[in-house]
Design a protein around this motif. Structure first.
Motif: not given
Length: 372
Positions: A27-29, A68-71, A215-216
């Protein structure tokens, strides 16, 4: 930090992996290249492993630190034909496992809706917080939001959550919340289907790169079995896929489970007895195939002796010429059985059904072949 296992509550845990200042791997691109910052990320991996249930988890995980709602996420699965085919076949297989068309199906974390679109239900509801929800097929009801227990209270027959539970810091209570939200008090059965990455290869082959912040949780078959027990659900199916990189589990909450099991056993026996009696009354010559443990038990349980079925066919030369305990049928070879020209062959074994069926069609062209 709490090292109590979130799945089985055991304290038999130890730290197996540590990394400070991790990054968001999925989620960090970034949209453009920026200068590297000396500022710490604040994302840490403190992975503990439970020796009791084979589960691992990041005790330093903070859900609020991942959008988690990020694009800003790249999902390569939609570009893989194999993965697309897998989703389609899994949706169809799941319907067969359930045994009927559900009225209402809910998918939590539906992504772009590829799986829920393939699933056969009269009403389909997709819960997806990200912008992927905009790509879900218009025939599906879409809720563009996170799932939380207090927001949902309606009946569903099955809830699906794929590639989600590895992101949930309290997986047991997450499943319990799903049951509370969607299981009707009056419903006789309720299904939950979960799919997660399989961490067995991670542990076995030292794949340190499988540990990243988003991933926890790290599940194995063993830990999913413990999970099902802790939420009070029965396991209908548990399997691996995609070169054993994924595990799926179908769980069933059945308020009348033992009665249904007893009913199924009684019904199956009654149907077999009735079918057999019809063949006997019609004067047909009946043989059985399969001097296996199943075969011996079936014939003895139903009281089918050598006067009713004279011979049991088996391809194992070590069994041929011997007699079944209790019911005393002689065990003969398939070729010898051909000489007797039987009218009906009942296949008693479960293990080699397809192979036996092929042999029966080749050797006994006029016989009626049926399975128990």
């Amino acid at each position: 930090m709490n090292n109590l296992c979130p799945v089985c509550s055991s304290r038999k845990s130890k730290k197996i992996f540590h990394q400070k200042n991790s990054v968001l791997a999925r989620y960090g691109f970034l949209n453009k290249k920026i200068n590297a910052s000396s500022k710490p990320s604040g994302l840490s991996l403190e992975v503990y492993y439970c020796g009791n249930c084979d589960f691992a988890w990041n005790v330093a995980f903070d859900f609020e630190k991942v959008k988690y709602d990020s694009d800003a996420i790249i999902e390569s699965g939609t570009f893989s034909k194999r993965y697309m085919d897998y989703q389609q076949s899994t949706a169809h297989y799941l319907k067969k496992l359930i045994g009927y068309q559900p009225e209402v199906m809910v998918e939590i974390g539906a992504g772009s809706g590829l799986f829920i679109k393939e699933f056969d239900a009269k009403r389909k509801i997709a819960i997806e917080p990200s912008d992927e929800a905009k790509r879900i097929d218009k025939s599906i009801e879409v809720i563009n939001d996170f799932y939380t227990k207090d927001k949902y209270n309606f009946k569903a027959d099955i809830v699906v959550s794929r590639q989600v539970l590895e992101h949930i810091s309290d997986p047991v209570n997450f499943i319990k919340d799903i049951i509370s939200s969607f299981k009707s008090k009056n419903s006789k059965e309720f299904f939950v289907y979960i799919e997660v990455p399989n961490s067995t290869p991670t542990f076995r082959f030292g794949r340190f790169y499988d540990f990243y912040y988003e991933h926890c949780n790290y599940f194995t078959v063993r830990s999913l079995i413990h999970l099902a027990a802790n939420v009070g659900m029965d396991i209908v199916d548990l399997s691996t896929a995609m070169d054993s990189e994924l595990i799926s589990i179908l769980m069933k909450f059945d308020s009348n489970g033992s009665n249904i099991i007893e009913s199924n056993l009684h019904e199956n026996r009654s149907l077999l007895e009735k079918k057999l009696q019809n063949s006997i009354k019609s004067g047909q010559k009946i043989f059985a195939w399969g001097a296996s443990g199943n075969g011996v038990q079936i014939l003895n349980t139903l009281g089918i002796n050598a006067e009713i079925i004279s011979y049991v066919i088996d391809s194992d030369v070590n069994k041929q010429g011997k007699f079944l305990p209790g019911t005393l049928q002689e065990i003969i070879s398939p070729n010898r059985a051909v000489m007797h020209n039987p009218d009906v062959i009942i296949v008693l074994t479960q293990f080699h059904k397809n192979e036996i069926l092929s042999q029966c069609h080749e050797l006994f062209k006029n016989a009626d072949i049926w399975f128990v």
